[in-house]
Design a protein around this motif. Sequence first.
Motif, mmCIF file in Angstrom:
data_model
loop_
_atom_site.group_PDB
_atom_site.id
_atom_site.type_symbol
_atom_site.label_atom_id
_atom_site.label_comp_id
_atom_site.label_asym_id
_atom_site.label_seq_id
_atom_site.Cartn_x
_atom_site.Cartn_y
_atom_site.Cartn_z
ATOM 1 N N UNK A 1 52.192 10.809 49.514
ATOM 2 C CA UNK A 1 50.905 10.112 49.646
ATOM 3 C C UNK A 1 51.005 8.677 49.153
ATOM 4 N N UNK A 2 51.722 8.453 48.052
ATOM 5 C CA UNK A 2 51.871 7.095 47.523
ATOM 6 C C UNK A 2 52.623 6.211 48.512
ATOM 7 N N UNK A 3 53.667 6.751 49.131
ATOM 8 C CA UNK A 3 54.429 5.977 50.113
ATOM 9 C C UNK A 3 53.571 5.633 51.327
ATOM 10 N N UNK A 4 52.810 6.600 51.809
ATOM 11 C CA UNK A 4 51.930 6.343 52.948
ATOM 12 C C UNK A 4 50.886 5.285 52.614
ATOM 13 N N UNK B 1 45.693 7.670 52.435
ATOM 14 C CA UNK B 1 47.062 8.136 52.206
ATOM 15 C C UNK B 1 47.690 8.838 53.402
ATOM 16 N N UNK B 2 46.938 9.086 54.456
ATOM 17 C CA UNK B 2 47.526 9.682 55.666
ATOM 18 C C UNK B 2 47.936 8.564 56.614
ATOM 19 N N UNK B 3 48.832 8.874 57.540
ATOM 20 C CA UNK B 3 49.286 7.848 58.473
ATOM 21 C C UNK B 3 49.688 8.447 59.802
ATOM 22 N N UNK B 4 49.268 7.807 60.889
ATOM 23 C CA UNK B 4 49.644 8.284 62.218
ATOM 24 C C UNK B 4 51.136 8.114 62.462
ATOM 25 N N UNK B 5 51.806 7.295 61.641
ATOM 26 C CA UNK B 5 53.239 7.068 61.794
ATOM 27 C C UNK B 5 54.071 8.194 61.190
ATOM 28 N N UNK B 6 53.444 9.154 60.511
ATOM 29 C CA UNK B 6 54.177 10.217 59.813
ATOM 30 C C UNK B 6 54.641 11.270 60.802
#
Length: 540
Positions: free
Chosen positions: A353-356, A449-454
């Motif tokens: 989550x921190x990275x996102x 903290x969410x990302x469509x790139x994940x």
Amino acid sequence: MLMKEVRQLIRDTEISNEDIMSYRGGYSAGDRRVIERNMFEGKLKAIIATNALELGIDLSGLDVVMTVGFPMLKLNLHQQFGRAGRSGMSSLAIFVAGNTPVDEYYIKNSQELTEKNYEDPCVEGIRQNAMALENHLHCGAKEIGIKLQDVSWFCNDDRLFQQTLTEKLQYDSVHETYISRVENPHLSFSIRVIEDEKFAVIDITNQRNFIIEEIEALRTSFTLYEGAIFLHQGLTYLVKEFNYESKYAKVVRVKVDWTTSQRDFTDVNPIEIELIKCLQNGKDVPIFFGRFEIIIIVFGYFKINRRGEILEAIEVKNPPIKLYSKGLWIDIPQWAIDLIKHKNLNGAGAIHAAQHAIMNVLPVYISGSVGSDLGDVELSTECKAPEKEFASRLSNRRRPARLVFYDLKGGSLGTGISLKTFEYIDQILRATYDLITTCDCEWGCPKCVCGSFCKELSQVILKPGSIIIIGVLLGIDQSTLQQVQDGPELNMPPIATDTILGSGSGGIKMSKDVQVIEPMSQISQNLMEYDPGHPVTPID
């Protein structure tokens, strides 16, 4: 995927498949010229394209532009909108927002979309890449002569700049400038000089043996593997053979109503330290920049129908794909990990989550860092897979407690995005902390903290843990962080295994030219323990 869906929508209409085509840079030059000619001659009703159509192609005959997802920069958005309505014609421009935090921001602040204030471009990839520097110097010297004092515009290395000028360009003693020896350098050099190596996709249907596309190395893990469904012009092809060593994949045309989604794991390992600095507001927290090794292994894939339902899980045995790049990393202090465990939170979810969250705020500071879909992303991280993190048995792939970010493109030299992130890391971390602590959600959402790139669909995500990690890095007092919500999250599986190792960059060798950026306080005295064989040179 969009082209495939459009083909389904027009199936029972008067519009034919030949009326709409797709376009991307990986298509062969011959195919691209045919598509462009059909477009110029008005034979197409629509074209679905990547930003490959933004460069050097006159599209003055377009009536409508639809941009799906915010294209990294407002500069890009305006350039795309400007492709229609030229030569005095009227036009319509439509922005279809995605679910990224940047898209959400511009939906709430839509008036900013029309303002003419633009982001600063990142050119570090050119400034540290000798081949790219040479090509740009040729083009610049052809338009207007270049002088030695122009070094600050082109390069960080005076010696490299002077050597390139004197060896590759011709000196004009009359105007006291260097000019290009190449007749038309803009036609002779590729602007994609820092792109990755390419893999050829060969259509062997009915023994055609014809190259239909070229795929960048980092895209192969989720597009080219034996058994995968490869999409080209909305048509489905089955990957029959993938040869990593020889850089090709053989595909055959099939008619299926399902696609595939890879099951893989990626280990992102820093292998050499080139730069070190300390966070300004942290408590002796070092930030590292250097070389990375990325190991990708596709161990299987899912067959998925149009509704996104999994039809079947297939296992495969593929050789690991090893790539090299540049990036930065931050070792998470042990007491942050201890507090996360004490609060019964998932450590892997907190790190993920921190990275996102950091990647979600990057576009505010750095142009070209994170796009609206995976194909546009320039910076990446190590995403946590639910199959490992939620497994009942102990995983052999325990990962260090660190935040990692690396350049997706540019090969071993990178693109400069990660270096620019290293430069702005203090401001980025502060903005990240503000983002996640002011978001209205409880456990995490696409706005923080969410990302469509994940590529793991943000399933291993825990917002409260990310607040602790970023807060510790910024030196937020412990009493404030102790108030972070306790776990476990209601929809998070119980913590079966601990997949996080202790932090610390011990064992990672230092570059012979490693530089320590002042001020460093106490940590500079301890850095020699990492690799005593190499001197550490402080710089201002």
